[in-house]
Scaffold this active site. Structure first.
Site, PDB file in Angstrom:
ATOM      1  N   ASP A  38      52.325  32.918  42.416  1.00 19.28           N
ATOM      2  CA  ASP A  38      50.851  32.496  42.102  1.00 19.28           C
ATOM      3  C   ASP A  38      50.617  33.402  40.943  1.00 19.28           C
ATOM      4  OD1 ASP A  38      48.007  32.182  42.796  1.00 19.28           O
ATOM      5  OD2 ASP A  38      47.982  34.352  43.279  1.00 19.28           O
ATOM      6  N   ASP A  40      46.591  34.673  39.653  1.00 18.52           N
ATOM      7  CA  ASP A  40      45.551  35.538  39.938  1.00 18.52           C
ATOM      8  C   ASP A  40      45.955  36.541  41.026  1.00 18.52           C
ATOM      9  OD1 ASP A  40      43.703  34.792  37.691  1.00 18.52           O
ATOM     10  OD2 ASP A  40      43.583  32.960  38.788  1.00 18.52           O
TER      11      ASP A  40
HETATM   12  O1  C5P Z   1      46.011  31.825  40.412  1.00 15.64           O
HETATM   13  P1  C5P Z   1      45.590  31.695  41.954  1.00 15.64           P
HETATM   14  O2  C5P Z   1      45.799  30.656  42.396  1.00 15.64           O
HETATM   15  O3  C5P Z   1      45.311  32.949  42.694  1.00 15.64           O
HETATM   16  O4  C5P Z   1      43.877  31.528  41.370  1.00 15.64           O
HETATM   17  C1  C5P Z   1      43.011  31.159  42.162  1.00 15.64           C
HETATM   18  C2  C5P Z   1      41.910  32.416  42.389  1.00 15.64           C
HETATM   19  O5  C5P Z   1      40.573  31.982  41.543  1.00 15.64           O
HETATM   20  C3  C5P Z   1      41.353  32.401  43.800  1.00 15.64           C
HETATM   21  O6  C5P Z   1      41.863  33.247  44.616  1.00 15.64           O
HETATM   22  C4  C5P Z   1      39.713  32.571  43.506  1.00 15.64           C
HETATM   23  O7  C5P Z   1      39.274  33.826  44.342  1.00 15.64           O
HETATM   24  C5  C5P Z   1      39.619  32.620  42.178  1.00 15.64           C
HETATM   25  N1  C5P Z   1      38.509  31.562  41.666  1.00 15.64           N
HETATM   26  C6  C5P Z   1      37.651  32.174  40.881  1.00 15.64           C
HETATM   27  N2  C5P Z   1      36.367  31.376  40.716  1.00 15.64           N
HETATM   28  C7  C5P Z   1      36.593  30.166  40.711  1.00 15.64           C
HETATM   29  C8  C5P Z   1      37.529  29.480  41.493  1.00 15.64           C
HETATM   30  C9  C5P Z   1      38.430  30.297  41.936  1.00 15.64           C
HETATM   31  O8  C5P Z   1      37.551  33.651  40.557  1.00 15.64           O
HETATM   32  N3  C5P Z   1      35.383  29.400  40.297  1.00 15.64           N
HETATM   33 MG    MG Z   2      45.815  34.348  43.838  1.00 13.18          MG
END
Ligand code: C5P
Ligand code: MG
Length: 288
Positions: A38, A40
């Site tokens: 993954d 983030d």
């Molecule tokens: O790379 P990863 O799959 O971890 O990315 C997803 C992350 O992005 C989620 O854990 C979520 O908290 C974050 N997110 C965000 N803003 C959004 C949608 C998702 O910060 N609008």
């Molecule tokens: Mg993540």
């Protein structure tokens, strides 16, 4: 066996099983290994000096490219939906439609901002994005050993790529599956490409990418890194899987979520902002 596994941040449900998997993977060698991660809060830090670090979405949302009014709306979405994402009392079935709602609303808002492709590199440069300590070794070692690193991210591919490019680690063995921006002829964001990837459909993403995994068929051993329970399915498309070792970063709501992470990940890393454990495991598996 691996001294870093005795770090205070490390917990394992079944250390003997971990040892067995590690031994099998080491015996099979680096030519049978692929790493699926993954992005983030797994490859990037969760916090630095007590401050939260940004996700790919946050990098854009906090930038000059977004109007104050839009920032307020995006912040409201984050305040509403992030607590749901990490709520261990709700089931995946309950959370899934809400996560789709979050991503969809956020992407619609971003598209309204007429973001220019040319500004992305500067926005990333000026952001607080930080890869975890020890990232150079992690990316460098995989590159050196020609081990594929597949990044499955529900973040934004264009931003993610820029983060790793600027860190000097976007090596040719790195392949990214994520939400990519679609720009019009003048380089302005008009939509996001393809099917939305959110935290609970990485399994579908993995299965759609089965063609890609075919190329990697001889790589039957997987080291998986994630920070959400949705990341556990990222290797579901791997054909002929022999061994998988799942490492989970438990960053937030640690006490409430510890048991569910122990039940599903082989190794959990609590409030550990480093790549020390994955790096030590990689060195061990690749016989260094
Ligand atoms: O790379 P990863 O799959 O971890 O990315 C997803 C992350 O992005 C989620 O854990 C979520 O908290 C974050 N997110 C965000 N803003 C959004 C949608 C998702 O910060 N609008
Ligand atoms: Mg993540």
């Amino acid at each position: 066996m691996i001294p870093q596994l005795s770090k205070s941040s490390v917990s394992m449900r079944d250390p003997e099983r971990v040892e067995q998997i590690l031994t099998s993977m080491r015996e099979a060698g680096s030519s049978t290994l692929q790493v699926i991660s993954d992005f983030d809060m797994t490859l990037t830090r969760f916090a630095y000096n007590g401050q939260r670090c940004p996700t790919c979405h946050n990098i854009l949302e906090n930038s000059k490219l977004i109007s104050e009014d839009c920032k307020a709306k995006l912040q409201k979405l984050l305040d509403t939906y992030y607590p749901i994402e990490i709520d261990s009392t709700r089931s995946v079935e309950e959370k899934l439609p809400l996560m789709v709602e979050w991503w969809t609303k956020a992407h619609d808002l971003l598209v309204q901002q007429k973001i220019s492709k040319d500004h992305l590199a500067r926005v990333v440069k000026e952001s607080e994005a930080m890869l975890r300590d020890g990232y150079q070794q992690f990316f460098g070692h995989l590159h050196q050993m020609s081990v594929p690193l597949l990044i499955f991210s529900a973040g934004i591919g264009d931003v993610l790529e820029e983060v790793i490019r600027q860190a000097g680690v976007f090596h040719p063995n790195v392949k990214v599956f994520s939400n990519y921006m679609d720009f019009d002829d003048s380089g302005v964001l008009r939509a996001f490409k393809g099917e939305l990837i959110h935290i609970y459909n990485k399994r579908e993403g993995a299965l759609i990418n089965v063609e890609h995994f075919k190329e990697l068929q001889s790589r039957c051993n997987v080291l998986l890194l994630g920070d959400s329970l949705g990341d556990l399915n990222m290797a579901d498309g791997v054909l002929g899987l022999k061994n998988i070792l799942k490492i989970g970063y438990l960053n937030d709501k640690v006490d409430e979520r510890r048991q569910s992470y122990l039940d599903t990940y082989d190794i959990i890393l609590e409030k550990d902002e480093t790549m020390d454990v994955p790096n030590a495991i990689l060195l061990y598996i690749t016989g260094q």
